[in-house]
Scaffold this motif. Sequence first.
Motif, PDB file in Angstrom:
ATOM      1  N   ARG A  85       7.558  30.455 -13.582  1.00 57.13           N
ATOM      2  CA  ARG A  85       6.892  30.037 -14.917  1.00 57.13           C
ATOM      3  C   ARG A  85       6.553  28.773 -15.192  1.00 57.13           C
ATOM      4  NH1 ARG A  85       6.397  34.090 -18.475  1.00 57.13           N
ATOM      5  NH2 ARG A  85       7.283  36.492 -18.095  1.00 57.13           N
ATOM      6  N   ASN A  86       7.567  27.730 -14.629  1.00 64.51           N
ATOM      7  CA  ASN A  86       7.494  26.383 -14.906  1.00 64.51           C
ATOM      8  C   ASN A  86       6.163  25.935 -14.155  1.00 64.51           C
ATOM      9  OD1 ASN A  86       9.612  26.326 -16.579  1.00 64.51           O
ATOM     10  ND2 ASN A  86      11.057  25.600 -14.963  1.00 64.51           N
ATOM     11  N   THR A  87       6.188  26.219 -12.739  1.00 67.14           N
ATOM     12  CA  THR A  87       4.990  25.852 -12.154  1.00 67.14           C
ATOM     13  C   THR A  87       3.507  26.235 -12.803  1.00 67.14           C
ATOM     14  OG1 THR A  87       6.003  26.010  -9.858  1.00 67.14           O
ATOM     15  CG2 THR A  87       3.680  26.198  -9.798  1.00 67.14           C
ATOM     16  N   LEU A  88       3.616  27.489 -13.256  1.00 63.91           N
ATOM     17  CA  LEU A  88       2.472  28.036 -13.772  1.00 63.91           C
ATOM     18  C   LEU A  88       1.924  27.224 -15.319  1.00 63.91           C
ATOM     19  CD1 LEU A  88       0.123  30.108 -13.875  1.00 63.91           C
ATOM     20  CD2 LEU A  88       1.505  31.581 -15.163  1.00 63.91           C
TER      21      LEU A  88
ATOM     22  N   CYS B 143       1.888  35.017 -12.307  1.00 63.03           N
ATOM     23  CA  CYS B 143       3.268  34.583 -11.584  1.00 63.03           C
ATOM     24  C   CYS B 143       3.494  35.415 -10.405  1.00 63.03           C
ATOM     25  CB  CYS B 143       4.357  34.598 -12.466  1.00 63.03           C
ATOM     26  SG  CYS B 143       4.793  33.005 -13.682  1.00 63.03           S
ATOM     27  N   GLU B 144       3.392  36.547 -10.888  1.00 60.12           N
ATOM     28  CA  GLU B 144       3.444  37.751  -9.768  1.00 60.12           C
ATOM     29  C   GLU B 144       2.320  37.626  -8.780  1.00 60.12           C
ATOM     30  OE1 GLU B 144       3.813  42.519  -9.442  1.00 60.12           O
ATOM     31  OE2 GLU B 144       3.775  41.826 -11.414  1.00 60.12           O
ATOM     32  N   GLU B 145       1.146  37.404  -9.302  1.00 60.46           N
ATOM     33  CA  GLU B 145       0.060  37.534  -8.248  1.00 60.46           C
ATOM     34  C   GLU B 145      -0.010  36.182  -7.419  1.00 60.46           C
ATOM     35  OE1 GLU B 145      -3.733  37.546 -10.235  1.00 60.46           O
ATOM     36  OE2 GLU B 145      -3.547  39.538 -10.839  1.00 60.46           O
TER      37      GLU B 145
ATOM     38  N   GLY C 139     -12.331  33.280 -23.750  1.00 54.09           N
ATOM     39  CA  GLY C 139     -11.503  34.202 -24.694  1.00 54.09           C
ATOM     40  C   GLY C 139     -10.361  35.056 -24.286  1.00 54.09           C
ATOM     41  N   ARG C 140     -10.274  35.131 -22.910  1.00 54.42           N
ATOM     42  CA  ARG C 140      -9.517  36.049 -22.090  1.00 54.42           C
ATOM     43  C   ARG C 140      -8.111  35.384 -22.191  1.00 54.42           C
ATOM     44  NH1 ARG C 140     -10.156  38.845 -16.056  1.00 54.42           N
ATOM     45  NH2 ARG C 140     -11.295  40.253 -17.468  1.00 54.42           N
ATOM     46  N   ARG C 141      -7.052  36.018 -22.550  1.00 53.01           N
ATOM     47  CA  ARG C 141      -5.618  35.796 -22.551  1.00 53.01           C
ATOM     48  C   ARG C 141      -5.071  35.626 -21.048  1.00 53.01           C
ATOM     49  NH1 ARG C 141      -0.301  37.675 -22.566  1.00 53.01           N
ATOM     50  NH2 ARG C 141       1.068  36.331 -23.860  1.00 53.01           N
ATOM     51  N   LEU C 142      -4.582  34.690 -20.574  1.00 52.40           N
ATOM     52  CA  LEU C 142      -3.985  34.478 -19.311  1.00 52.40           C
ATOM     53  C   LEU C 142      -2.259  35.015 -19.086  1.00 52.40           C
ATOM     54  CD1 LEU C 142      -5.941  31.336 -18.056  1.00 52.40           C
ATOM     55  CD2 LEU C 142      -6.696  33.799 -17.612  1.00 52.40           C
ATOM     56  N   SER C 143      -2.263  36.054 -18.771  1.00 50.25           N
ATOM     57  CA  SER C 143      -0.827  36.541 -18.718  1.00 50.25           C
ATOM     58  C   SER C 143      -0.028  35.838 -17.645  1.00 50.25           C
ATOM     59  CB  SER C 143      -0.697  37.965 -18.383  1.00 50.25           C
ATOM     60  OG  SER C 143       0.620  38.473 -18.359  1.00 50.25           O
ATOM     61  N   GLU C 144       1.040  35.091 -18.389  1.00 48.28           N
ATOM     62  CA  GLU C 144       1.800  34.578 -17.271  1.00 48.28           C
ATOM     63  C   GLU C 144       2.576  35.244 -16.360  1.00 48.28           C
ATOM     64  OE1 GLU C 144       4.969  32.089 -19.370  1.00 48.28           O
ATOM     65  OE2 GLU C 144       3.416  30.803 -20.187  1.00 48.28           O
ATOM     66  N   GLU C 145       3.181  36.487 -16.862  1.00 53.95           N
ATOM     67  CA  GLU C 145       4.012  37.336 -15.902  1.00 53.95           C
ATOM     68  C   GLU C 145       3.058  37.772 -14.881  1.00 53.95           C
ATOM     69  OE1 GLU C 145       6.449  41.440 -16.431  1.00 53.95           O
ATOM     70  OE2 GLU C 145       5.256  40.773 -18.217  1.00 53.95           O
ATOM     71  N   ARG C 146       1.584  38.250 -15.230  1.00 56.84           N
ATOM     72  CA  ARG C 146       0.801  38.820 -14.385  1.00 56.84           C
ATOM     73  C   ARG C 146       0.399  37.752 -13.073  1.00 56.84           C
ATOM     74  NH1 ARG C 146      -4.328  38.834 -13.332  1.00 56.84           N
ATOM     75  NH2 ARG C 146      -4.891  37.957 -15.503  1.00 56.84           N
TER      76      ARG C 146
ATOM     77  N   ARG D 110       0.846  -1.144  -0.145  1.00 57.86           N
ATOM     78  CA  ARG D 110      -0.014  -0.082  -0.059  1.00 57.86           C
ATOM     79  C   ARG D 110       0.814   1.302   0.156  1.00 57.86           C
ATOM     80  NH1 ARG D 110      -4.831  -1.148   4.362  1.00 57.86           N
ATOM     81  NH2 ARG D 110      -5.658  -3.074   3.247  1.00 57.86           N
ATOM     82  N   ARG D 111       0.388   2.139  -0.808  1.00 54.61           N
ATOM     83  CA  ARG D 111       1.433   3.411  -1.038  1.00 54.61           C
ATOM     84  C   ARG D 111       0.337   4.747  -0.484  1.00 54.61           C
ATOM     85  NH1 ARG D 111       6.134   2.757  -3.529  1.00 54.61           N
ATOM     86  NH2 ARG D 111       6.193   0.537  -4.709  1.00 54.61           N
ATOM     87  N   LEU D 112       0.912   5.641   0.100  1.00 48.84           N
ATOM     88  CA  LEU D 112       0.203   6.756   0.491  1.00 48.84           C
ATOM     89  C   LEU D 112       0.153   7.657  -0.839  1.00 48.84           C
ATOM     90  CD1 LEU D 112       2.041   7.936   3.664  1.00 48.84           C
ATOM     91  CD2 LEU D 112      -0.434   6.968   3.534  1.00 48.84           C
ATOM     92  N   LEU D 113      -1.267   8.227  -0.784  1.00 43.91           N
ATOM     93  CA  LEU D 113      -1.459   9.011  -1.981  1.00 43.91           C
ATOM     94  C   LEU D 113      -0.667  10.301  -2.002  1.00 43.91           C
ATOM     95  CD1 LEU D 113      -5.444   9.007  -1.854  1.00 43.91           C
ATOM     96  CD2 LEU D 113      -3.766   7.811  -3.478  1.00 43.91           C
ATOM     97  N   PRO D 114       0.106  10.743  -2.964  1.00 39.00           N
ATOM     98  CA  PRO D 114       0.859  11.947  -2.912  1.00 39.00           C
ATOM     99  C   PRO D 114       0.067  13.144  -2.836  1.00 39.00           C
ATOM    100  CG  PRO D 114       0.360  11.331  -5.277  1.00 39.00           C
ATOM    101  CD  PRO D 114       0.000  10.214  -4.286  1.00 39.00           C
ATOM    102  N   LEU D 115       0.681  14.188  -1.946  1.00 37.70           N
ATOM    103  CA  LEU D 115       0.057  15.403  -1.560  1.00 37.70           C
ATOM    104  C   LEU D 115      -0.022  16.195  -2.843  1.00 37.70           C
ATOM    105  CD1 LEU D 115       2.031  16.126   1.737  1.00 37.70           C
ATOM    106  CD2 LEU D 115      -0.335  15.572   1.511  1.00 37.70           C
ATOM    107  N   PRO D 116      -0.964  17.195  -3.044  1.00 42.82           N
ATOM    108  CA  PRO D 116      -0.957  18.171  -4.112  1.00 42.82           C
ATOM    109  C   PRO D 116       0.259  18.709  -4.208  1.00 42.82           C
ATOM    110  CG  PRO D 116      -2.929  18.151  -2.824  1.00 42.82           C
ATOM    111  CD  PRO D 116      -2.072  17.486  -1.809  1.00 42.82           C
ATOM    112  N   SER D 117       0.571  18.673  -5.555  1.00 42.79           N
ATOM    113  CA  SER D 117       1.658  19.543  -5.946  1.00 42.79           C
ATOM    114  C   SER D 117       1.377  20.918  -6.125  1.00 42.79           C
ATOM    115  CB  SER D 117       2.358  19.110  -7.505  1.00 42.79           C
ATOM    116  OG  SER D 117       1.294  19.541  -8.381  1.00 42.79           O
ATOM    117  N   GLN D 118       2.735  21.966  -6.117  1.00 45.64           N
ATOM    118  CA  GLN D 118       2.378  23.259  -5.942  1.00 45.64           C
ATOM    119  C   GLN D 118       1.574  23.639  -7.469  1.00 45.64           C
ATOM    120  OE1 GLN D 118       6.024  25.804  -6.312  1.00 45.64           O
ATOM    121  NE2 GLN D 118       4.643  27.283  -5.079  1.00 45.64           N
ATOM    122  N   ALA D 119       1.779  23.051  -8.541  1.00 49.24           N
ATOM    123  CA  ALA D 119       1.118  23.242  -9.870  1.00 49.24           C
ATOM    124  C   ALA D 119      -0.465  22.914  -9.798  1.00 49.24           C
ATOM    125  CB  ALA D 119       1.703  22.366 -10.979  1.00 49.24           C
TER     126      ALA D 119
END
Length: 234
Positions: A57-60, A50-52, A41-48, A13-22
Motif C-alpha cells: 500500500r505504501n508503494t501504491l 495492490c493485489e493486481e 471519475g472512477r475510484r481506484l481501489s487500493e486493495e485491488r 557528476r552523479r549517475l541518474l537514479p534508477l526508477p523507483s518501484q513507485a
Amino acid sequence: MTATDDRIGRPTRRLLPLPSQAERVAELLREAVIDGDHPPGRRLSEERLCEELGVSRNTLREAFRLLVRERLVVHQMHRGVFVTLPTAEDVRDLFKTRRSLELTAVRTATDPDPEAVAAVGRAVDEGEAARDAGDWWGVGTANMHFHQALAGLSGSTRIDEFMSRVLAETRLVFHVMDAPREFHAPYLDWNRRIHTLLVEGDHTAAAAELETYLATSEEQLLTAFLAREAEGTG
C-alpha cells in the motif's frame, strides 16, 4: 598541474537514479489510463490494485502521489483516490501543449530517424486493424500511439516522457464522446495521410495537415465539454 589537480573544485557528476518501484507503478497506471482502462471519475481501489500489481500500500500510495502531480488522479479526503474528471479548460490547455510538442516535432523532422517514421506507420496500421475488427475503443488507443509516435520524431526521451503524460490526460478527455465510431473514424484516413507525407519527406505538408487535424479535434471536444458543463449548471 596534473589531470587530477585540474579536476579539483569541479562539481562531481552523479549517475541518474534508477526508477523507483513507485515510479514503475505510476507508469503502469498511466499506461492503463492511455489504454482507456480507467475512465474519469472512477475510484481506484487500493486493495485491488495492490493485489493486481503485487505491491504494498505504501508503494501504491506513493505512485498515487506522483499521478496527483500529473493531474491524472485526485485524492478526496475519507473517500479515496479517483481518476480526474477533465474540464473544457483542461481541453484547451492540453491542445496548446500538444501543438507545442507534436507540431514542433513534425515541422522539424527534416531528416527523421527511419525507425521513428516507421513507428508512426505501425500506429496507423494498428488503428486500421482495430477499425476493421469493429473495436472503436482500440482505435482510440491506437490514436494515442500515433500521436506519441509523432512526438517521437523529435528524438528526445524527455519529450517522449512528457508526451505520455499529456496523452494520458487526453485519453480522459475522449471519454466525453458518446459515439467513439463517429468521432474516431475520420481521423484514421488523416493519420494515414500524415504518415504518407512523412515517408515522402514532406514534413511541411505533414505539419499543415496535423495543425488542421488538432484544431478540428479540439473544436469537437470543446463543443462536447461545454454542452456537458452547461447541463451540469442548468
